[in-house]
Design a protein around this motif. Structure first.
Motif, PDB file in Angstrom:
ATOM      1  N   TYR A 190      35.941  33.803  26.781  1.00 44.30           N
ATOM      2  CA  TYR A 190      36.084  34.909  27.719  1.00 44.30           C
ATOM      3  C   TYR A 190      34.834  35.126  28.576  1.00 44.30           C
ATOM      4  O   TYR A 190      34.737  36.139  29.266  1.00 44.30           O
ATOM      5  CB  TYR A 190      36.401  36.207  26.948  1.00 44.30           C
ATOM      6  N   THR A 191      33.887  34.206  28.542  1.00 43.70           N
ATOM      7  CA  THR A 191      32.659  34.378  29.303  1.00 43.70           C
ATOM      8  C   THR A 191      32.944  34.539  30.793  1.00 43.70           C
ATOM      9  O   THR A 191      32.437  35.458  31.451  1.00 43.70           O
ATOM     10  CB  THR A 191      31.709  33.184  29.073  1.00 43.70           C
ATOM     11  N   ASN A 232      47.322  34.441  25.693  1.00 40.07           N
ATOM     12  CA  ASN A 232      46.377  33.395  25.315  1.00 40.07           C
ATOM     13  C   ASN A 232      45.252  33.400  26.331  1.00 40.07           C
ATOM     14  O   ASN A 232      45.484  33.541  27.533  1.00 40.07           O
ATOM     15  CB  ASN A 232      47.084  32.030  25.292  1.00 40.07           C
ATOM     16  N   TRP A 233      44.026  33.216  25.867  1.00 39.12           N
ATOM     17  CA  TRP A 233      42.880  33.319  26.773  1.00 39.12           C
ATOM     18  C   TRP A 233      42.973  32.334  27.937  1.00 39.12           C
ATOM     19  O   TRP A 233      42.598  32.653  29.068  1.00 39.12           O
ATOM     20  CB  TRP A 233      41.571  33.107  26.020  1.00 39.12           C
ATOM     21  N   SER A 234      43.498  31.138  27.684  1.00 42.00           N
ATOM     22  CA  SER A 234      43.573  30.131  28.740  1.00 42.00           C
ATOM     23  C   SER A 234      44.608  30.505  29.795  1.00 42.00           C
ATOM     24  O   SER A 234      44.403  30.261  30.990  1.00 42.00           O
ATOM     25  CB  SER A 234      43.899  28.758  28.147  1.00 42.00           C
ATOM     26  N   VAL A 235      45.712  31.113  29.357  1.00 37.63           N
ATOM     27  CA  VAL A 235      46.728  31.563  30.316  1.00 37.63           C
ATOM     28  C   VAL A 235      46.146  32.651  31.220  1.00 37.63           C
ATOM     29  O   VAL A 235      46.320  32.634  32.442  1.00 37.63           O
ATOM     30  CB  VAL A 235      47.987  32.080  29.587  1.00 37.63           C
ATOM     31  N   GLY A 236      45.454  33.604  30.609  1.00 37.15           N
ATOM     32  CA  GLY A 236      44.842  34.670  31.400  1.00 37.15           C
ATOM     33  C   GLY A 236      43.823  34.138  32.391  1.00 37.15           C
ATOM     34  O   GLY A 236      43.759  34.590  33.539  1.00 37.15           O
ATOM     35  N   LEU A 237      43.018  33.164  31.954  1.00 40.63           N
ATOM     36  CA  LEU A 237      42.019  32.562  32.833  1.00 40.63           C
ATOM     37  C   LEU A 237      42.684  31.919  34.041  1.00 40.63           C
ATOM     38  O   LEU A 237      42.280  32.142  35.193  1.00 40.63           O
ATOM     39  CB  LEU A 237      41.208  31.530  32.059  1.00 40.63           C
ATOM     40  N   VAL A 238      43.724  31.127  33.792  1.00 40.16           N
ATOM     41  CA  VAL A 238      44.416  30.425  34.875  1.00 40.16           C
ATOM     42  C   VAL A 238      45.117  31.408  35.799  1.00 40.16           C
ATOM     43  O   VAL A 238      45.123  31.231  37.031  1.00 40.16           O
ATOM     44  CB  VAL A 238      45.419  29.411  34.291  1.00 40.16           C
ATOM     45  N   MET A 239      45.702  32.463  35.245  1.00 41.84           N
ATOM     46  CA  MET A 239      46.421  33.431  36.071  1.00 41.84           C
ATOM     47  C   MET A 239      45.479  34.157  37.037  1.00 41.84           C
ATOM     48  O   MET A 239      45.875  34.552  38.128  1.00 41.84           O
ATOM     49  CB  MET A 239      47.153  34.444  35.193  1.00 41.84           C
ATOM     50  N   GLY A 240      44.230  34.330  36.646  1.00 44.25           N
ATOM     51  CA  GLY A 240      43.265  34.928  37.568  1.00 44.25           C
ATOM     52  C   GLY A 240      43.066  34.073  38.797  1.00 44.25           C
ATOM     53  O   GLY A 240      43.044  34.574  39.928  1.00 44.25           O
ATOM     54  N   PHE A 241      42.937  32.762  38.588  1.00 37.81           N
ATOM     55  CA  PHE A 241      42.819  31.845  39.724  1.00 37.81           C
ATOM     56  C   PHE A 241      44.110  31.790  40.530  1.00 37.81           C
ATOM     57  O   PHE A 241      44.091  31.718  41.755  1.00 37.81           O
ATOM     58  CB  PHE A 241      42.448  30.441  39.227  1.00 37.81           C
ATOM     59  N   ALA A 242      45.250  31.812  39.823  1.00 38.27           N
ATOM     60  CA  ALA A 242      46.538  31.761  40.512  1.00 38.27           C
ATOM     61  C   ALA A 242      46.713  32.971  41.419  1.00 38.27           C
ATOM     62  O   ALA A 242      47.217  32.850  42.554  1.00 38.27           O
ATOM     63  CB  ALA A 242      47.672  31.695  39.490  1.00 38.27           C
ATOM     64  N   ASN A 243      46.281  34.134  40.942  1.00 36.16           N
ATOM     65  CA  ASN A 243      46.370  35.338  41.778  1.00 36.16           C
ATOM     66  C   ASN A 243      45.484  35.213  43.006  1.00 36.16           C
ATOM     67  O   ASN A 243      45.880  35.607  44.115  1.00 36.16           O
ATOM     68  CB  ASN A 243      45.970  36.568  40.976  1.00 36.16           C
ATOM     69  N   ALA A 244      44.267  34.680  42.845  1.00 35.40           N
ATOM     70  CA  ALA A 244      43.368  34.503  43.995  1.00 35.40           C
ATOM     71  C   ALA A 244      43.980  33.555  45.019  1.00 35.40           C
ATOM     72  O   ALA A 244      43.942  33.816  46.227  1.00 35.40           O
ATOM     73  CB  ALA A 244      42.010  33.985  43.516  1.00 35.40           C
ATOM     74  N   VAL A 245      44.574  32.441  44.547  1.00 33.61           N
ATOM     75  CA  VAL A 245      45.205  31.483  45.458  1.00 33.61           C
ATOM     76  C   VAL A 245      46.388  32.126  46.174  1.00 33.61           C
ATOM     77  O   VAL A 245      46.562  31.957  47.387  1.00 33.61           O
ATOM     78  CB  VAL A 245      45.648  30.225  44.690  1.00 33.61           C
ATOM     79  N   ALA A 246      47.206  32.873  45.429  1.00 32.56           N
ATOM     80  CA  ALA A 246      48.361  33.544  46.040  1.00 32.56           C
ATOM     81  C   ALA A 246      47.909  34.535  47.105  1.00 32.56           C
ATOM     82  O   ALA A 246      48.515  34.624  48.187  1.00 32.56           O
ATOM     83  CB  ALA A 246      49.183  34.249  44.966  1.00 32.56           C
ATOM     84  N   ALA A 247      46.846  35.284  46.813  1.00 35.97           N
ATOM     85  CA  ALA A 247      46.343  36.254  47.793  1.00 35.97           C
ATOM     86  C   ALA A 247      45.818  35.552  49.039  1.00 35.97           C
ATOM     87  O   ALA A 247      46.013  36.026  50.164  1.00 35.97           O
ATOM     88  CB  ALA A 247      45.242  37.105  47.155  1.00 35.97           C
ATOM     89  N   ILE A 248      45.168  34.389  48.855  1.00 33.11           N
ATOM     90  CA  ILE A 248      44.662  33.626  50.005  1.00 33.11           C
ATOM     91  C   ILE A 248      45.818  33.121  50.863  1.00 33.11           C
ATOM     92  O   ILE A 248      45.802  33.236  52.096  1.00 33.11           O
ATOM     93  CB  ILE A 248      43.779  32.466  49.534  1.00 33.11           C
ATOM     94  N   LEU A 249      46.846  32.553  50.217  1.00 35.94           N
ATOM     95  CA  LEU A 249      48.003  32.064  50.964  1.00 35.94           C
ATOM     96  C   LEU A 249      48.700  33.206  51.693  1.00 35.94           C
ATOM     97  O   LEU A 249      49.127  33.064  52.849  1.00 35.94           O
ATOM     98  CB  LEU A 249      48.975  31.370  50.010  1.00 35.94           C
TER      99      LEU A 249
END
Length: 363
Positions: free
Chosen positions: A58-59, A321-338
């Motif tokens: 979670y760093t 799961n920590w990895s799902v949450g990590l990836v979803m943060g990036f996915a949200n940023a990409v969606a917001a950019i698009l």
């Protein structure tokens, strides 16, 4: 580390980095329980941060949850810096200046409000978006009018990041007066203004929050040091970078996260640290086309990332799961950019053109 002036593409790179930090912050601080000291202070939050950052799973999320909101300081600085370069000597006519800002910001903001109501409401029926607009009509109206941060209880609009809209419009309102101030009194006038506003915030903000639920940190008064630093840097042609700046700002920032008496200085000290961090990695990122591109659509990304996260948070909570949450943060940023690219394409086509500078303005 020599850096005296920012070029246009460097400003875009900084905006790109800032909006990514803000989008990640706005996601992760809802996902994990690492509260930040953005609008109020609690010493326990730093202790929670120190413990959480030690867990390597979670760093990354912890860093952006606790610190990512300081990307706003870069936007504040760059807003003042850019205007100070453009209107160095002659203050713009107030009406013409404000109308230009309204034409640039409000068509997109109003469209985003409509899109938000539609996306949030439509799963509940065809008329639900109108119910959403009606339910939040007072808050939305005050936000659009640019006065919500001074009306008790309405500082945070229904989409949290939108608090910045009244902030920036109020800054634009006082900008011509600030040009006259600095033309007459120079850097001394800026210093006095920054200190006076800091003193007002230090002396009265806690009482205003407690008694009236009005927070000066949502207004230009609460962030006048960053604004004045941007103007000073543009006018003197020198940024606050160097070893001495870094050491002092770092010490102040640490103290501000531990002791409430220093807390209000974390905002300007974080800004100085970010500028010094950029100076260190300037050779690596100054020409980064992706960051420039993201920086050029930072306004719509800022406006939409607060509600696009809803769907990605649902996935993260559904699969804890920590990895799902990590990836979803990036996915949200990409969606917001698009999403931002689409809005820019229809409302401000020039905003998404990647600039092709042949020369870099430098220092």
């Amino acid at each position: 580390m020599k850096l005296q002036r920012l070029s246009l593409e460097e400003s875009a790179v900084l905006k790109g980095g800032a909006i990514l930090a803000i989008a990640l912050h706005n996601f992760y601080h809802y996902l994990i329980n690492i509260p930040e000291s953005e609008f109020d202070f609690s010493p326990e939050r730093f202790d929670v941060f120190r413990v959480a950052i030690m867990d390597p799973r979670y760093t990354f999320q912890t860093v952006f949850s606790y610190l990512g909101h300081f990307g706003v300081q870069l936007f504040i600085f760059l807003s003042a810096y850019g205007l100070a370069l453009k209107y160095r000597e002659t203050p713009p006519p107030w009406v013409a200046f404000m109308w230009g800002r309204v034409k640039r910001l409000y068509p997109m903001f109003l469209v985003v409000i409509a899109v938000w109501a539609f996306l949030i409401g439509i799963p509940h029926g065809l008329t639900a978006p109108f119910g959403i607009l009606s339910r939040f009509s007072t808050s939305l109206l005050l936000t659009v009018l640019g006065v919500s941060n001074y009306v008790p209880g309405y500082g945070l609009p229904p989409v949290g990041p939108w608090w910045f809209m009244p902030f920036i419009m109020q800054f634009y309102c006082i900008w011509p007066a600030m040009v006259r101030l600095v033309n007459r009194f120079g850097q001394t006038g800026l210093c006095v203004l920054a200190c006076a506003c800091f003193g007002l915030t230090y002396a009265f903000n806690d009482a205003l929050v407690t008694r009236y639920n009005v927070n000066l940190l949502m207004s230009p008064i609460g962030h006048m040091p960053e604004l004045c630093l941007g103007i000073a840097a543009a006018r003197c042609g020198k940024l606050p970078v160097g070893l001495s700046w870094t050491v002092i700002a770092g010490a102040v920032f640490v103290l501000g996260n531990i002791y409430q008496g220093w807390w209000l200085l974390t905002f300007v000290s974080a800004l100085v640290l970010l500028l010094n961090a950029y100076a260190l990695i300037r050779r690596l990122v100054a020409g980064n086309r992706l960051l420039q591109f993201v920086g050029n659509v930072s306004l719509p990304v800022f406006l939409v990332n607060g509600f696009t996260r809803k769907y990605f948070l649902w996935i993260a909570h559904h699969y804890p799961n920590w990895s799902v949450g990590l990836v979803m943060g990036f996915a949200n940023a990409v969606a917001a950019i698009l999403f931002g690219v689409v809005l820019s394409r229809f409302l401000t086509p020039s905003a998404i053109q990647i600039p092709m500078w042949r020369k870099k303005s430098n220092a």
